[in-house]
Design an enzyme around this catalytic site. Structure first.
Site, PDB file in Angstrom:
ATOM      1  N   GLY A 192       0.803  -1.218   0.000  1.00 15.85           N
ATOM      2  CA  GLY A 192       0.000   0.000   0.000  1.00 15.85           C
ATOM      3  C   GLY A 192       0.832   1.262   0.000  1.00 15.85           C
ATOM      4  NE  ARG A 193       3.935   1.880   5.048  1.00 16.11           N
ATOM      5  CZ  ARG A 193       4.405   2.290   6.192  1.00 16.11           C
ATOM      6  NH1 ARG A 193       4.834   3.525   6.297  1.00 16.11           N
ATOM      7  NH2 ARG A 193       4.454   1.491   7.227  1.00 16.11           N
ATOM      8  CG  ASP A 252       1.131  -8.875   6.685  1.00 21.55           C
ATOM      9  OD1 ASP A 252       0.687  -9.433   7.702  1.00 21.55           O
ATOM     10  OD2 ASP A 252       1.366  -7.658   6.632  1.00 21.55           O
ATOM     11  CG  ASN A 253       4.808  -7.827   8.650  1.00 20.68           C
ATOM     12  OD1 ASN A 253       4.789  -7.327   7.532  1.00 20.68           O
ATOM     13  ND2 ASN A 253       4.196  -7.289   9.684  1.00 20.68           N
ATOM     14  CE  LYS A 282       7.543   0.042   5.232  1.00 22.12           C
ATOM     15  NZ  LYS A 282       7.923  -0.927   6.251  1.00 22.12           N
TER      16      LYS A 282
HETATM   17  P1  AMP Z   1       2.592  -3.219   7.911  1.00 27.32           P
HETATM   18  O1  AMP Z   1       1.938  -2.838   9.195  1.00 27.32           O
HETATM   19  O2  AMP Z   1       3.705  -2.287   7.509  1.00 27.32           O
HETATM   20  O3  AMP Z   1       2.995  -4.649   7.850  1.00 27.32           O
HETATM   21  O4  AMP Z   1       1.498  -2.964   6.789  1.00 27.32           O
HETATM   22  C1  AMP Z   1       0.297  -3.667   6.707  1.00 27.32           C
HETATM   23  C2  AMP Z   1      -0.479  -3.223   5.497  1.00 27.32           C
HETATM   24  O5  AMP Z   1      -0.855  -1.837   5.610  1.00 27.32           O
HETATM   25  C3  AMP Z   1       0.263  -3.328   4.178  1.00 27.32           C
HETATM   26  O6  AMP Z   1      -0.678  -3.692   3.208  1.00 27.32           O
HETATM   27  C4  AMP Z   1       0.777  -1.938   3.969  1.00 27.32           C
HETATM   28  O7  AMP Z   1       1.041  -1.666   2.606  1.00 27.32           O
HETATM   29  C5  AMP Z   1      -0.382  -1.109   4.488  1.00 27.32           C
HETATM   30  N1  AMP Z   1       0.043   0.238   4.932  1.00 27.32           N
HETATM   31  C6  AMP Z   1       0.721   0.552   6.038  1.00 27.32           C
HETATM   32  N2  AMP Z   1       0.936   1.868   6.110  1.00 27.32           N
HETATM   33  C7  AMP Z   1       0.389   2.429   5.016  1.00 27.32           C
HETATM   34  C8  AMP Z   1       0.267   3.772   4.514  1.00 27.32           C
HETATM   35  N3  AMP Z   1       0.780   4.808   5.172  1.00 27.32           N
HETATM   36  N4  AMP Z   1      -0.378   3.950   3.341  1.00 27.32           N
HETATM   37  C9  AMP Z   1      -0.899   2.914   2.677  1.00 27.32           C
HETATM   38  N5  AMP Z   1      -0.828   1.645   3.083  1.00 27.32           N
HETATM   39  C10 AMP Z   1      -0.191   1.383   4.247  1.00 27.32           C
HETATM   40 MG    MG Z   2       4.446  -5.382   6.608  1.00 25.65          MG
END
Ligand code: AMP
Ligand code: MG
Length: 484
Positions: free
Chosen positions: A87-88, A248-249, A108
């Site tokens: 998403g980013r 997902d991590n 990222k």
């Molecule tokens: P994470 O917590 O980094 O593992 O992210 C979990 C999900 O949330 C993933 O699909 C990321 O791409 C999305 N995500 C986290 N932060 C953002 C953001 N600021 N904008 C868009 N998507 C995000």
């Molecule tokens: Mg992640």
């Protein structure tokens, strides 16, 4: 950099083609020149911070790079989300390093994508700096991890609880394929894509399994489990708490990925949790093996239809691998503890002593890193030996006796302990001080100094002592936040 993008070949169900959103005023903030050399980044670019900032903010796309946002699903804190995805983040492509090894290059914080779900697609400078420093520290500790090539500030604000400077971090990884990538297709019943994904992972990460058909998928599960066991054992060797071990991590290449709410354990306490969103302690220090077992169960479930069309027969083959995870982990964990205490081969009768040491650490509220460093040094110093003996009582004598039974010199034992017990780790209070300086002054001096020391985790250099101090409050109130 010569980009290719084999992931594109998997077909459009695996990603969306997306371009990074240009930023206003990119400025190179942190640059990993050693990794850049390894990745064969051209010298012309390396001399030119303005061009580097343009490339690693996403403002300029190099020829050969076809940016994509990859699709994946995932269990977040145990709840299944059928579509997450980048998403980013933008995967710029893959490059070969000087050794012929392939790496994903991913930006990222480079703007919203199809998968943003209302998020802004951006990243604040703090989480970008944390990822850069933590991943470099982990690499220097010898722990499998994604790397960081650059942090570029964007000149744009990001709006979180407060307004923060924005940044883009360039992540370098063996791949970005996660357990959640498998879940994405399994949940859709898209078994053709699932099979293509498995074959791709085998070809890219585990080519030794190619010859294994028809057993290759069960072997893939076995191999990925082995990788994850080694990874979590290594985390526990240095006191690393990942903080957000969602599926997902969890990288199927077995690298530490996603440094959002991670932290280092100071005082030894198996229940240590720092992440503000982990209220139930799901991802506490000592829970990490159990969670990895759970994640591996989720991974295995995805592969069942490829293993046998009869699901009962498929489960029969897979289940023993999941059931055995606990024992398998314990054996690897005991060997690791043994090495921390200078044992060349851990015997079943050593278990009691090893756990008794940990128990002593816990009851005495001792610092994990410092105590093992002192135990190491006690081999060569009577003064330290006398001091530390007081903390461990008769266990200390039993341990020294056990060491003497080994057929090697004390010097050799000392070397084993030295290579398994870091003298310095990225302590939370130092990490926070560095991040604060980056946020408020945009001065990289503290970050660079910290990195220099963390790149020598087993060898004290002149500046090491500045980072070995304990936090005044014992990190009692320390909290980390997801880097969103
Ligand atoms: P994470 O917590 O980094 O593992 O992210 C979990 C999900 O949330 C993933 O699909 C990321 O791409 C999305 N995500 C986290 N932060 C953002 C953001 N600021 N904008 C868009 N998507 C995000
Ligand atoms: Mg992640």
């Amino acid at each position: 950099m010569n980009f290719s993008n084999s992931y594109l070949g998997l077909g459009s169900s695996f990603y969306k083609k997306e371009q990074p959103t240009a930023v206003q005023a990119p400025q190179l903030f942190l640059w990993n020149s050693q990794l850049a050399e390894q990745l064969l980044v051209s010298n012309d670019y390396q001399q030119d911070p303005i061009t580097l900032a343009e490339i690693f903010s996403g403002n300029r796309i190099l020829s050969g790079s076809e940016p994509i946002a990859t699709a994946y699903a995932g269990h977040q804190f145990g709840n299944f989300v059928p579509q997450l995805g980048d998403g980013r983040a933008h995967l710029l492509g893959e490059v070969l390093d000087q050794y012929g090894k392939g790496w994903d290059i991913q930006l990222k914080g480079s703007g919203p994508t199809f998968f943003s779900r209302g998020g802004d697609g951006r990243c604040a400078i703090g989480p970008a700096v944390r990822e850069f420093i933590m991943s470099e520290a982990m690499d220097a500790l010898g722990i499998p991890t994604t790397r960081s090539l650059a942090v570029v500030t964007t000149g744009e604000p990001v709006f979180r609880e407060t307004v923060l400077p924005g940044a883009v971090v360039t992540r370098v990884a063996s791949s970005h394929i996660r357990v959640g990538t498998f879940q994405y297709f399994a949940a859709r019943g898209d078994f053709e894509s699932l099979k293509n994904l498995c074959d791709y992972v085998i070809e890219r990460h585990y080519p030794e399994l190619e010859a294994e058909s028809p057993q290759r998928y069960i072997k893939l599960i076995d191999t990925v489990i082995e990788k994850q066991i080694r990874l979590v054992v290594e985390w526990m060797r240095v006191g690393f708490i990942h903080g957000v071990m969602n599926t997902d991590n969890t990288s199927v290449a077995g690298e530490t990925i996603d440094y959002g709410p991670c932290a280092m354990m100071g005082v030894y306490n198996p229940g240590t949790v720092y992440s503000s969103i982990d209220r139930m302690g799901r991802y506490a220090f000592a829970n990490q093996p159990t969670i990895m077992q759970w994640n591996m169960a989720r991974f295995s479930e995805c592969l069942l239809p490829l293993i046998d069309t009869d699901s009962e027969r498929a489960i029969e083959q897979v289940q023993p691998l999941i059931v055995e995870f606990g024992n398998r982990f314990k054996q690897a964990y005991l060997q690791m503890l043994g090495r921390k205490l200078g044992l060349i081969a851990v015997q079943p009768e050593d278990e009691k002593l090893l756990f008794s040491f940990l128990n002593c650490l816990e009851l005495g509220e001792m610092d994990y890193t410092i105590t093992f460093d002192r135990l190491t040094k006690s081999l060569n110093s009577e003064a330290i030996s006398d001091q530390i003996k007081e903390a461990f009582g008769e266990d200390y004598d039993l341990w020294r006796l056990r060491l003497n039974q080994q057929d090697v010199s004390i010097e050799e034992i000392y070397q084993i302990m030295k290579h398994n017990n870091p003298v310095v780790i990225p302590r939370n209070h130092h990490m926070e001080a560095v991040i604060e300086q980056c946020e408020t002054t945009r001065d990289v001096t503290k970050a660079e100094n910290f990195l220099k020391v963390l790149r020598s985790p087993y060898q004290e250099i002149e500046e090491t002592s500045q980072y070995q101090d304990l936090p005044l409050d014992g990190d009692k109130y320390y909290q980390t936040f997801c880097g969103t």
